[in-house]
Scaffold this active site. Structure first.
Site: not given
Ligand code: G3P
Ligand code: CA
Length: 344
Positions: A27, A69
């Site tokens: 992530h 992000h």
């Molecule tokens: O994309 C999965 C997760 O990353 C969604 O949340 O806000 O971290 O992009 P975010």
């Molecule tokens: Ca994401």
């Protein structure tokens, strides 16, 4: 609609293959250990064995995808320390929320490349602050090249890009879909068997992508609220049997927040079984090691930044039958996944 290719009538995406080992998605890279969305974070994730690296994508003024992000780069770069860009600080309405700061769409790639990444969560991740100012904002092209460079000796490193704020970007003259598909196609990726998942919290953007590519698509959803482009039906409506059936007409799987599967220490919901019954795979987000992100029973003491029992959290959800997961700590994720795989 203000943008994009014509909508095509949705046909179901290919059904998920049965019982392949769950995938580990880094992530924003190994973002628990390096500032997120940097080549250093992605490289560490690859070194730790991640199957996929996740770039969230936004566009520059000259229409280049970069990994951030959000388009507001105030909190994840040192832009505030660049006096030459001081006048670009502004306030914008994005997906109904007011944001004040500096935004990628107001910078050319060359200008963005003069900035350096900083840690988003310095209080929770003080060890990462030593890397502040070292790493550039990477382009999608650089992320693709990195994944390919490490796809050797039988190993395949995939990418798991997320289109961020696609409706907003289209509204300011930067539609994302065709550009993204063209770039992925140029990289040799257009089929469901290619090592790519495209994810979005929005709906129409995924439906357009479904008409443009064979790549697997993931409908992201959260425990509350609804998509920025279609606040109704809400995400809650999407996880009813009828809602999941609709999602399965254009997506390969869903990316629910962890709480949608099990909220803290409460009893699990039926989402895993319901999604599987609709032919959808589940890749929930996001496992993080710090106490503040863990259920009470898995915390270690009371300090928010101290690491708790993230391994146990991963095991809980794997036992519920998820097909993969996002984590800021892909090294831990790979170890837990591999142990679970061995015992199946
Ligand atoms: O994309 C999965 C997760 O990353 C969604 O949340 O806000 O971290 O992009 P975010
Ligand atoms: Ca994401």
């Amino acid at each position: 609609m203000a943008h994009g290719a014509p909508m095509q009538s949705p046909a179901p995406q290919p059904l998920a293959r049965p019982l392949s080992p769950p995938i580990v998605i880094a992530h924003r890279g190994a973002s628990g250990l390096r500032p997120e969305h940097t080549l250093a974070a992605y490289t560490l994730a690859i070194d730790q064995g991640a199957d996929f690296i996740e770039p969230d994508l936004v566009l520059t003024k000259d229409n280049v995808f970069v990994a951030r992000h959000e388009n507001d780069i105030t909190g994840t770069t040192n832009v505030a320390t660049h006096p030459e860009f001081a006048a670009r600080r502004t306030t914008k309405l994005i997906d109904g929320e007011s944001h004040t700061g500096w935004f990628t769409e107001d910078f050319t790639l060359a200008e963005l490349k003069t900035l350096r990444a900083v840690e988003r969560l310095p209080k929770l991740r003080p060890d990462n602050v030593q890397y502040d100012g070292q790493f550039e904002v990477p382009t999608l092209a650089e992320v693709i090249a990195l994944a390919k460079r490490h796809s050797v000796g039988g190993r395949v490193v995939g990418i798991y890009p997320e289109t961020k704020h696609p409706t907003y970007f289209a509204s300011i003259g930067h539609p994302m879909e065709a550009l993204l598909i063209a770039q992925l196609k140029a990289a040799g990726w257009s089929k469901p068997t290619d090592p790519v998942f495209i994810q979005s919290f929005e709906v129409d953007n995924l439906k357009r992508l479904h008409g443009m590519t064979g790549l697997r698509l993931i409908q992201l959803m959260d425990a509350s609220g609804g998509p920025a482009d279609r606040a109704t039906p809400s995400y809650a409506a999407m996880v009813t049997p009828a809602g999941l059936k609709t999602v399965a007409s254009y997506a390969y799987g869903i990316g629910p927040g962890l709480a949608m599967i099990q909220n803290g220490d409460a009893a699990p919901t039926t989402l895993v079984a319901d999604a599987h019954a609709a032919g959808l795979r589940l890749h929930p987000w996001t496992f993080r090691a710090e106490n503040v992100f863990l259920p009470k029973s898995l915390q270690n003491g009371v300090d928010l930044a101290t690491h708790g029992k993230i391994e146990e959290a991963m095991r809980r959800y794997l036992a519920l039958g998820i097909d993969g997961f996002f984590t800021d700590f892909p090294g831990i994720g790979v170890k837990v996944r591999d142990a679970v795989k061995e015992n199946r």
